[in-house]
Design an enzyme around this catalytic site. Structure first.
Site, mmCIF file in Angstrom:
data_model
loop_
_atom_site.group_PDB
_atom_site.id
_atom_site.type_symbol
_atom_site.label_atom_id
_atom_site.label_comp_id
_atom_site.label_asym_id
_atom_site.label_seq_id
_atom_site.Cartn_x
_atom_site.Cartn_y
_atom_site.Cartn_z
ATOM 1 N N GLY A 1 0.771 0.635 -8.370
ATOM 2 C CA GLY A 1 2.200 0.638 -7.357
ATOM 3 C C GLY A 1 3.128 0.184 -7.507
ATOM 4 N N LYS B 1 -6.896 2.205 -14.843
ATOM 5 C CA LYS B 1 -5.847 0.863 -14.516
ATOM 6 C C LYS B 1 -6.838 -0.872 -14.654
ATOM 7 C CE LYS B 1 -3.483 4.155 -11.200
ATOM 8 N NZ LYS B 1 -3.359 4.737 -9.643
ATOM 9 N N ILE C 1 1.978 -3.151 -5.674
ATOM 10 C CA ILE C 1 1.691 -4.317 -5.893
ATOM 11 C C ILE C 1 1.138 -4.589 -7.148
ATOM 12 C CG2 ILE C 1 -1.027 -5.492 -5.657
ATOM 13 C CD1 ILE C 1 -2.005 -2.951 -4.322
#
Length: 325
Positions: free
Chosen positions: A126, A197, A128
């Site tokens: 997101g 991810k 970060i």
């Protein structure tokens, strides 16, 4: 960063709108959205003067469009659009973790085959900037471990279960009503979303392409009120933790609900927030936390990738030429 760039945007949902709103706040950037490809052009869209089409070729084959921003939820279509754009000499930004995670061996090939740049910061954390950190500042420090909360939906659900003594179903419905979980939450609660991810982070940290078969993923659906009660009695919380660790030649990958103590950096990461820690041999542990989902945080990651492309940046993935099954 002198020549004005024209952007072709695929998708105008939550992240697409967030990117559009963030870009409007940066009028100094030499880039504007020229065309937007969506499934339905008949839907009312208020507050902008964008050109919408349902024909992908209007973006992919337009010689005046320099950059493709892919923000759709269809992994198969996204892969086709990204590959075509790179082949046609267009730089690409994607937020599609499923497409990238499932196609890492091809993504690895694209990085070396095409002169065009492919960036995908928004696919992982997101707001970060963890991919950029691992690929840049940390790339020569020998990463030994990555551990974090990589799925805001699962974290939100577990937080509500623990703070309000809700059961899983009630917490899930609340997450869906607030837009933190999809109508079909399977990818989030099963650990698959976090696995995608983690695959991307591992690729940049170790220069290796892993498959989903390398992962042991456990669903948070199995967390009960009794589990939470026992954790509370021990002064701990249950968090959805994704970990990949290298010990010598062995690499272990897990995504599971995990007991964490108050002295753990993940203990205070609640609701839809994400946090990622990276252990290195040279400078020790680095931890970043922030909003892991949502329109503006994820849209901001896309915008940062746009700035990097405008400045000529591209990933410098370490090559160990391994594909691990």
């Amino acid at each position: 960063m002198n020549k004005h760039k024209k952007i072709g945007l695929f998708g105008f949902g939550t992240v697409g709108k967030g990117f559009y709103e963030n870009l409007k706040k940066q009028p100094h950037l030499p880039a504007t959205i020229e065309k937007v490809c969506v499934k339905r052009v008949d839907l009312p869209r208020i507050g902008h003067e964008l050109y919408f089409t349902d024909n992908p070729d209007e973006l992919l084959l337009d010689p005046d469009i320099d950059i493709i921003v892919e923000l759709i939820d269809d992994a198969d279509a996204a892969k086709k659009y990204v590959h075509t754009a790179l082949r046609n000499g267009k730089n690409v930004i994607s937020a599609n973790k499923k497409m990238i995670g499932e196609s890492l061996s091809e993504v690895d090939f694209w990085h070396s085959e095409f002169e065009s740049t492919l960036l995908y910061e928004a696919a992982v954390g997101g707001g970060i900037p963890i991919v950029h950190a691992i690929d840049g500042f940390l790339r020569d420090q020998e990463v030994t471990k990555i551990r974090g909360i990589l799925n805001g939906s699962s974290n939100y659900i577990l937080t509500q279960m623990q703070q309000n003594n809700w059961d899983f179903e009630k917490a899930l419905l609340d997450a869906q009503n607030k837009g933190f979980a999809e109508r079909n939450p399977t990818l989030d609660v099963s650990g698959v979303d976090a696995s995608y991810k983690l695959l991307i982070l591992a690729y940049h940290a170790f220069g290796e392409v892993f498959s989903m078969n390398s992962f042991n993923a456990e669903s948070i659906e199995n967390v009960s009120k009794e589990n939470i009660k026992k954790a509370r009695l021990k002064g701990k919380k249950i968090k959805p933790v994704a970990t990949i660790e290298r010990l010598g030649s062995e690499i272990t990958c897990t995504v599971k609900p995990e007991l964490v103590s108050p002295n753990d950096e993940l203990y205070s990461i609640d609701f839809e927030n994400n946090a990622i820690s990276v252990d290195t041999l040279i400078s020790g542990k680095h931890t970043a936390a922030g909003k892991g989902a949502g329109s503006l945080p994820t849209g901001s990651a896309v915008l940062e990738d746009l700035k990097r492309i405008l400045n000529g940046f591209s990933y410098q993935v370490k090559k160990e030429s391994k594909i691990l099954i």
